[in-house]
Design an enzyme around this catalytic site. Structure first.
Site, PDB file in Angstrom:
ATOM      1  N   ASN A 115       1.316  10.858   6.540  1.00 29.14           N
ATOM      2  CA  ASN A 115       0.561   9.874   7.300  1.00 29.14           C
ATOM      3  C   ASN A 115       1.122   9.834   8.713  1.00 29.14           C
ATOM      4  O   ASN A 115       2.193   9.312   8.946  1.00 29.14           O
ATOM      5  CB  ASN A 115       0.673   8.496   6.632  1.00 29.14           C
ATOM      6  CG  ASN A 115      -0.567   7.672   6.831  1.00 29.14           C
ATOM      7  OD1 ASN A 115      -1.354   7.933   7.731  1.00 29.14           O
ATOM      8  ND2 ASN A 115      -0.749   6.678   5.979  1.00 29.14           N
TER       9      ASN A 115
ATOM     10  N   TYR B   6     -17.274  26.087  48.823  1.00 28.77           N
ATOM     11  CA  TYR B   6     -16.538  25.047  48.110  1.00 28.77           C
ATOM     12  C   TYR B   6     -15.395  25.602  47.259  1.00 28.77           C
ATOM     13  O   TYR B   6     -14.357  24.952  47.108  1.00 28.77           O
ATOM     14  CB  TYR B   6     -17.477  24.266  47.192  1.00 28.77           C
ATOM     15  CG  TYR B   6     -18.434  23.332  47.891  1.00 28.77           C
ATOM     16  CD1 TYR B   6     -18.497  23.230  49.279  1.00 28.77           C
ATOM     17  CD2 TYR B   6     -19.300  22.535  47.143  1.00 28.77           C
ATOM     18  CE1 TYR B   6     -19.383  22.379  49.901  1.00 28.77           C
ATOM     19  CE2 TYR B   6     -20.196  21.672  47.762  1.00 28.77           C
ATOM     20  CZ  TYR B   6     -20.232  21.599  49.152  1.00 28.77           C
ATOM     21  OH  TYR B   6     -21.107  20.748  49.754  1.00 28.77           O
TER      22      TYR B   6
ATOM     23  N   GLU C  15     -12.083   4.720   5.085  1.00 23.79           N
ATOM     24  CA  GLU C  15     -11.729   5.276   6.395  1.00 23.79           C
ATOM     25  C   GLU C  15     -13.042   5.592   7.111  1.00 23.79           C
ATOM     26  O   GLU C  15     -13.501   6.733   7.136  1.00 23.79           O
ATOM     27  CB  GLU C  15     -10.835   6.495   6.205  1.00 23.79           C
ATOM     28  CG  GLU C  15      -9.511   6.089   5.551  1.00 23.79           C
ATOM     29  CD  GLU C  15      -8.814   7.216   4.804  1.00 23.79           C
ATOM     30  OE1 GLU C  15      -9.220   8.380   4.960  1.00 23.79           O
ATOM     31  OE2 GLU C  15      -7.859   6.919   4.046  1.00 23.79           O
TER      32      GLU C  15
ATOM     33  N   ARG D  51     -12.625  25.849  49.877  1.00 21.89           N
ATOM     34  CA  ARG D  51     -12.342  24.635  50.634  1.00 21.89           C
ATOM     35  C   ARG D  51     -11.976  23.458  49.739  1.00 21.89           C
ATOM     36  O   ARG D  51     -11.195  22.587  50.111  1.00 21.89           O
ATOM     37  CB  ARG D  51     -13.592  24.302  51.458  1.00 21.89           C
ATOM     38  CG  ARG D  51     -13.433  23.132  52.365  1.00 21.89           C
ATOM     39  CD  ARG D  51     -14.601  22.913  53.324  1.00 21.89           C
ATOM     40  NE  ARG D  51     -15.834  23.541  53.012  1.00 21.89           N
ATOM     41  CZ  ARG D  51     -17.022  22.928  53.055  1.00 21.89           C
ATOM     42  NH1 ARG D  51     -17.084  21.639  53.337  1.00 21.89           N
ATOM     43  NH2 ARG D  51     -18.124  23.592  52.805  1.00 21.89           N
TER      44      ARG D  51
ATOM     45  N   HIS E 274      -3.541  16.367  -1.425  1.00 23.77           N
ATOM     46  CA  HIS E 274      -4.021  16.337  -0.048  1.00 23.77           C
ATOM     47  C   HIS E 274      -3.844  17.679   0.670  1.00 23.77           C
ATOM     48  O   HIS E 274      -4.214  17.813   1.839  1.00 23.77           O
ATOM     49  CB  HIS E 274      -3.287  15.241   0.732  1.00 23.77           C
ATOM     50  CG  HIS E 274      -3.717  13.856   0.369  1.00 23.77           C
ATOM     51  ND1 HIS E 274      -3.824  13.414  -0.923  1.00 23.77           N
ATOM     52  CD2 HIS E 274      -4.084  12.802   1.147  1.00 23.77           C
ATOM     53  CE1 HIS E 274      -4.213  12.148  -0.940  1.00 23.77           C
ATOM     54  NE2 HIS E 274      -4.385  11.754   0.310  1.00 23.77           N
TER      55      HIS E 274
ATOM     56  N   PHE F 281      -1.725   5.448  12.567  1.00 26.17           N
ATOM     57  CA  PHE F 281      -2.012   6.850  12.254  1.00 26.17           C
ATOM     58  C   PHE F 281      -3.290   7.341  12.931  1.00 26.17           C
ATOM     59  O   PHE F 281      -3.602   8.533  12.891  1.00 26.17           O
ATOM     60  CB  PHE F 281      -2.198   7.019  10.734  1.00 26.17           C
ATOM     61  CG  PHE F 281      -3.176   6.037  10.161  1.00 26.17           C
ATOM     62  CD1 PHE F 281      -4.527   6.149  10.401  1.00 26.17           C
ATOM     63  CD2 PHE F 281      -2.732   4.969   9.398  1.00 26.17           C
ATOM     64  CE1 PHE F 281      -5.430   5.220   9.896  1.00 26.17           C
ATOM     65  CE2 PHE F 281      -3.619   4.041   8.882  1.00 26.17           C
ATOM     66  CZ  PHE F 281      -4.985   4.167   9.132  1.00 26.17           C
TER      67      PHE F 281
ATOM     68  N   TYR G 108       0.818  -1.210   0.000  1.00 29.01           N
ATOM     69  CA  TYR G 108       0.000   0.000   0.000  1.00 29.01           C
ATOM     70  C   TYR G 108       0.857   1.266   0.000  1.00 29.01           C
ATOM     71  O   TYR G 108       1.793   1.413   0.789  1.00 29.01           O
ATOM     72  CB  TYR G 108      -0.919   0.018   1.234  1.00 29.01           C
ATOM     73  CG  TYR G 108      -1.683   1.312   1.371  1.00 29.01           C
ATOM     74  CD1 TYR G 108      -2.763   1.598   0.533  1.00 29.01           C
ATOM     75  CD2 TYR G 108      -1.302   2.266   2.310  1.00 29.01           C
ATOM     76  CE1 TYR G 108      -3.442   2.794   0.646  1.00 29.01           C
ATOM     77  CE2 TYR G 108      -1.973   3.465   2.432  1.00 29.01           C
ATOM     78  CZ  TYR G 108      -3.046   3.732   1.596  1.00 29.01           C
ATOM     79  OH  TYR G 108      -3.721   4.920   1.690  1.00 29.01           O
TER      80      TYR G 108
END
Length: 519
Positions: free
Chosen positions: A197, A281, A413, A284, A85, A329, A55
């Site tokens: 990647n 609170y 994906e 404290r 990309h 990834f 791949y």
């Protein structure tokens, strides 16, 4: 330059990573790492020549993983992936974050499982060392196939495309390369995929968030102690015995810090026998609330350091005959703790706002709205509106991005982390928290003024004095935005914490523990 770090072979901590980004440490590739890189590169070349289908080396990407690529096109495939990309949108991320992305990318690839050429890593190191920082848009990653879009923009300058910041100026990458007599790289098989990647966008935001949130936690204890002094609260809830029977690390640590900060305070001892049974609170329960956020920070720190020293690209190359297409990834291991830390940061602001409100009520001997002539003057009425607005904005940012997933890549994906969004919005929450803390500091310092001539401890008095160097005591109304801006500056430039640490060291007061550091 104080020290040297060896990419790929030494253990990278958050502090070392930040020091490389700041130019305090120089990152280099030693002989052992360079040999591993060359071996991995040789495996990829063997795969290409022997036509083993792997791949991203001789196949297409994502849903095109079944499309074979000819040997002569394997290099073009790698430059094409950077081009196609690079689809990020929005403003550029901070240059420090982009620089951390490069540092963490080099360290991951230098471990010798990614098939990149040594020259490619050398060029990335050149960018780091010369502060020539790629332009990376803030939006566009789903945080699962690696941070594809931002890493593509980060690596475009390697092939002469995209833009960089040089001396703060945004210029075309090819212009900068020509200026420095450098040629664009020709990426070999697998290199483009290895570069984009990975989780370095998420990771860079996490690295910086660990530092910023740690500073915010340290300030929360200091400013909270000042608020307690202004309100004449009790230090009894910080007794170690109480926290040893509910021994969370963060809670015990905060209780010890608060007890140390208040030890031998004139203000605190002056009301030791008062009739007040217990405090609200927000005073404290500081060990429990600040401490819970400390625990979340510890978790984020631990996982960030694991990620810093991990290989997160795909496929991973063990040998020419042993490659694994896995899911290193995927950003989920970082997305979840980033979302958890976002809630932790928001809660620090939430309890700080409550203390601001408490100091404005006119209780425990303080004048209403912390001014003597309230009515003609609004005093510190409206700054708490700002903290309320910021607290509410932070609440809206606490929805976990990691709880959602939108399938991408034609369903290949089909589960993504959205961790890139987790990282970015954590920083937005910390931005708001820093303003909330500046406003609490304004209130706490003013409240302490009404306890004079009684004084607090050396550290707290030094913090009070630093505030008064920048912001005078409030007698009449003025433009309080100017005061907030001044206090925000001493918070974000580090001078507030630096002074507290210096005074503590001078007086042999220990306010820290290695487990809660970043090295």
């Amino acid at each position: 330059m104080n020290t040297t770090f060896h990419y790929g072979t030494e253990h990278l901590t958050i502090g070392i990573c930040l020091d490389i980004a700041a130019g305090k440490t120089k990152g280099i590739i030693g002989d052992d790492a360079r040999a591993a890189i060359r071996n991995s590169r040789g495996y990829v070349e063997q795969i290409v020549h022997e036509h083993h289908p792997v791949y991203g080396i001789n196949t297409g990407f994502g849903p095109l993983c079944d499309t074979r690529i000819s040997e002569e096109d394997t290099c073009l495939l790698q430059s094409n992936i950077l081009r196609s990309h690079s689809v990020g949108v929005g403003n550029p991320i901070p240059q420090e974050i982009a620089k951390i992305m490069m540092i963490t990318k080099v360290h991951a690839l230098a471990q010798g499982f990614s098939g990149v050429a040594p020259e490619t890593l050398d060029r990335l190191i050149w960018h780091i060392d010369n502060d020539i920082i790629p332009f990376v848009p803030e939006k566009g990653s789903v945080g699962a196939s690696g941070d594809l879009a931002p890493l593509s923009h980060l690596c475009l300058p390697l092939i002469g495309l995209g833009e960089v910041f040089e001396h703060g100026q945004r210029v075309a990458s090819d212009t900068v390369l020509k200026k420095h007599n450098l040629q664009p790289l020709i990426l070999g098989p697998k290199e483009g995929l290895a570069l984009i990647n990975g989780t370095q966008f998420i990771l860079a935001f996490a690295v910086k968030a660990v530092q910023r949130l740690n500073d915010a936690l340290n300030r929360a204890d200091l400013i909270g102690a000042m608020s307690l002094e202004g309100l004449m609260g009790s230090a009894r809830p910080f007794d170690a015995r109480l926290h040893n029977i509910r021994p969370y690390k963060g809670t015990k640590y905060v209780a010890k810090r608060l007890a140390t900060l208040l030890d031998h305070s004139e203000i605190n001892t002056s009301h030791a026998n008062c009739d007040r049974v217990q405090d609200p609170y927000s005073l404290r329960c500081m060990p429990q609330v600040h401490g819970a956020s400390r625990n979340a920070w510890l978790h984020l720190k631990e996982l960030t350091e694991i990620e810093l020293n991990s290989v997160t690209d795909n496929p991973v190359i063990f040998s020419a005959d042993d490659t694994i297409s896995g899911g290193n990834f995927h950003g989920q291991p970082m997305a979840l703790p980033l979302d958890y830390a976002t809630v932790a940061a928001a809660e620090l602001g939430n309890i700080a706002d409550r203390r601001c409100y408490l100091m404005s009520e006119g209780r425990y001997g303080l004048p209403k709205l912390l001014v003597n002539d309230a009515g003609l003057n609004s005093g510190l009425m409206i700054p708490q509106y700002t903290t309320a607005a910021l607290v509410t904005e932070n609440k809206t940012l606490c929805f976990p991005a990691s709880a959602d997933s939108v399938p991408t890549s034609l369903g290949q994906e089909d589960h993504v982390s959205m961790g890139s969004i987790s990282g970015r919005k954590l920083h937005t929450v910390i931005d708001n928290l820093e303003y909330i803390q500046a406003i609490e500091l304004l209130y706490a310092t003013q409240a302490m003024d009404f306890r004079r001539p009684l004084r607090s401890t050396e550290v707290i008095e030094a913090c009070h004095a630093l505030v008064r160097e920048h912001v005078p005591h409030i007698q009449n109304d003025r433009v309080f935005a100017d005061d907030i801006k001044q206090l925000h500056q001493i918070i974000t430039d580090g001078s507030f914490l630096a002074l507290a640490d210096a005074v503590a060291a001078k007086n042999h007061i220990n306010l820290s523990h290695d487990e809660f550091g970043i090295y």
